[in-house]
Write an enzyme that holds these catalytic residues in place. Structure first.
Site, PDB file in Angstrom:
ATOM      1  N   GLU A 101     -11.520  14.783  39.561  1.00  0.00           N
ATOM      2  CA  GLU A 101     -10.574  14.668  40.846  1.00  0.00           C
ATOM      3  C   GLU A 101      -9.576  13.622  40.649  1.00  0.00           C
ATOM      4  OE1 GLU A 101     -10.989  14.642  45.779  1.00  0.00           O
ATOM      5  OE2 GLU A 101     -12.828  14.528  44.474  1.00  0.00           O
ATOM      6  N   LYS A 115     -17.536  15.805  59.406  1.00  0.00           N
ATOM      7  CA  LYS A 115     -17.986  15.984  58.137  1.00  0.00           C
ATOM      8  C   LYS A 115     -18.308  14.404  57.756  1.00  0.00           C
ATOM      9  CE  LYS A 115     -16.591  16.468  53.342  1.00  0.00           C
ATOM     10  NZ  LYS A 115     -15.485  17.022  52.308  1.00  0.00           N
TER      11      LYS A 115
END
Length: 400
Positions: free
Chosen positions: A199, A144
C-alpha cells in the site's frame, strides 16, 4: 532555491548491489519507483506530530547549505499520530533502479524450528473484540474500525534482518519493501522495522501526486480457478466495496485540500500480492503549490495518516476504539515509512505486512476492517492470511 535548480544524481548502482549492501541499522526502501539505501546520521529530525514536514524541510535546507549532496529525510513514524517516530537526514545516500530487474532466485529461509509463538490476543480474544466493534457500529458510534492482532515469535538464534529483507524483496519486487532502525531506549539489541507493503500512502514527483489506498481483501488461493472466483467475489462484494469506499473518499478529500485537480476512479480494481487480493484505487492529483513545505511528500503523508484503511471512520472515535479493544500497542505497525527530498519529492508507504525484529524476537501484526456485515471468524481468517507474507519469509508459514 527553485525546483529548477535542483539536480539529483542519476543512479549508478544496481538494485541487487544496494540490497546486498544493507546492514542492520541502515535504511532501505524500494518500490517500482526505485531503490534507496541510506547510512549514517547527518541530522536527526525532532518534531512532534503535525510538525514533522516543516522540521524536515529545515533540516534538509541546513544539510544542503552544509554541502551534503542529495540530502533526503528517511525513516518511519508509528500508527498513532502522537506515537514514536524516527526521522533523520542520513550522511550517505545511494540510489538504484527498481528491484524488478533483480534475479528471481529466492534465498531459502532457515527451517522453522525452535520457535515459540505467543498470539496477542488469543484467537478467541480477537473475535470477541470484533463482536464488540460491531456493537459500536450498530450503536452508530462508528462506521468502520480496523482491528489488529499480533504474533510474538521467539527463536533460538538472533534473526538475520538482511536475509529476511532479501527474501521479502525477491518474493515481491513490486512491493514497497523497507527496513528502518527503530531502536528505542531499553531495547536489548537493535530493533528494525522490516516489511513489504502493498500500500502506497503517497508519492510525489514534481507537482504530480499519487495515492493508492487498499481496503477490502481476500486470501490468495494459489489455484488459478479458485483465485479467479475469489477476485470476482471481491469485485462484487457489497461489504468490501463499502469498506473500500470509506478509505478512497477520505484520501481524496485530504488530497483535494492540496491539489488543483484530482482524478478518482469511480470503481476500484483488484490487485494481487503473493498472499492476498486487494481492492485498490489509484488516485492522482496536481499540486497547487509544490513549493509549500506542507505539500512535500512527508507533508502530504502527515495529512493523510492514518487513513481509514488502517484506522476507521470517524478517525477520532476509531482511534479510541482501537486503544480500548486491542491489548497490544501497535508501535510502528500501520504507520508510515519512506523518504522525502530537498525538492519535496518522495514516497511513503503504509507499514503493513511488517514486523519489528529485535535480537531473537519478531513481533508482527495483521488487521482487518470491521464494517456492518463483518463476521468475526472471517476477520480472524483474514488476519491469518495477512501474516503469511512475513511468516513465509521466516520459513514459518505452517503456523497459520
Amino acid at each position: 532555491m527553485s525546483l529548477s535548480t535542483l539536480t539529483r544524481p542519476s543512479p549508478v548502482h544496481r538494485p541487487s548491489d544496494l540490497l546486498a549492501a544493507y546492514l542492520t541499522g541502515s535504511f532501505y526502501f524500494s518500490s517500482a519507483r526505485g531503490t534507496l539505501l541510506a547510512d549514517g546520521v547527518h541530522t536527526r529530525v525532532r518534531a512532534g506530530s503535525g510538525g514533522r514536514a516543516r522540521a524536515a524541510a529545515e533540516a534538509l535546507d541546513a544539510a544542503a547549505a552544509a554541502g551534503l549532496p542529495d540530502p533526503v529525510v528517511v525513516g518511519a513514524a508509528g500508527f498513532r499520530p502522537d506515537g514514536a517516530a524516527g526521522l533523520l537526514v542520513p550522511a550517505v545516500v545511494r540510489r538504484a533502479g527498481a528491484p524488478a530487474a533483480m534475479a528471481a532466485h529466492l534465498p531459502e529461509p532457515r527451517p522453522g524450528t525452535g520457535w515459540t509463538v505467543r498470539p496477542r490476543p488469543e484467537p478467541d480474544g480477537y473475535t470477541t473484540a470484533v463482536s464488540r466493534a460491531l456493537e459500536l457500529i450498530g450503536d452508530g458510534e462508528l462506521r468502520k474500525v480496523v482491528l489488529a492482532r499480533a504474533l510474538e515469535l521467539t527463536g533460538d538464534h538472533p534473526v538475520a534482518v538482511p536475509a529476511l529483507l532479501t527474501r521479502l524483496v525477491h518474493a515481491d519486487p513490486a512491493a514497497h519493501a523497507f527496513a528502518a532502525d527503530v531502536t528505542a531506549p531499553g531495547d536489548p539489541a537493535p530493533r528494525t522495522l522490516v516489511g513489504a507493503s502493498p500500500e502506497l500512502l503517497v508519492s510525489r514527483r514534481g507537482a504530480l501526486v499519487v495515492a493508492n489506498p487498499l481496503a477490502g481483501s481476500a486470501p490468495r488461493a494459489g489455484d488459478e480457478t479458485l483465485d479467479r472466483e475469489r477476485v470476482a467475489r471481491l469485485r462484487d462484494s457489497a461489504k468490501d466495496l463499502g469498506e473500500h469506499a470509506h478509505t478512497a473518499a477520505q484520501v481524496a478529500e485530504v488530497l483535494g485540500r492540496f491539489c488543483a485537480d484530482l482524478d478518482v476512479p469511480e470503481r476500484p480494481e483488484v490487485i494481487g500480492t503473493p498472499t492476498m487480493w486487494h481492492l485498490s484505487t489509484r488516485i492522482t492529483g496536481r499540486l497547487r503549490d509544490p513549493l509549500d513545505p506542507a505539500c512535500s511528500a512527508l507533508g502530504l503523508a502527515e495529512a493523510l495518516h492514518p487513513t481509514p484503511a488502517v484506522c476507521g471512520v470517524p478517525a477520532p472515535r476509531a482511534l479510541t476504539a482501537i486503544a480500548d479493544l486491542e491489548p497490544e500497542d501497535r508501535g510502528y505497525y500501520a504507520g508510515m515509512v519512506g523518504w522525502s527530498g530537498l525538492d519535496g519529492d518522495g514516497e511513503w508507504a503504509v507499514t503493513i505486512r511488517s514486523a519489528e525484529v529485535c535480537d531473537r524476537t519478531v513481533r508482527l501484526f495483521a488487521g482487518a476492517g470491521i464494517v456492518p456485515g463483518s463476521d468475526p471468524d472471517a476477520e480472524l481468517s483474514e488476519t491469518s492470511a495477512k501474516f503469511r507474507t512475513l511468516l513465509r519469509a521466516l520459513g514459518l508459514e505452517h503456523l497459520v
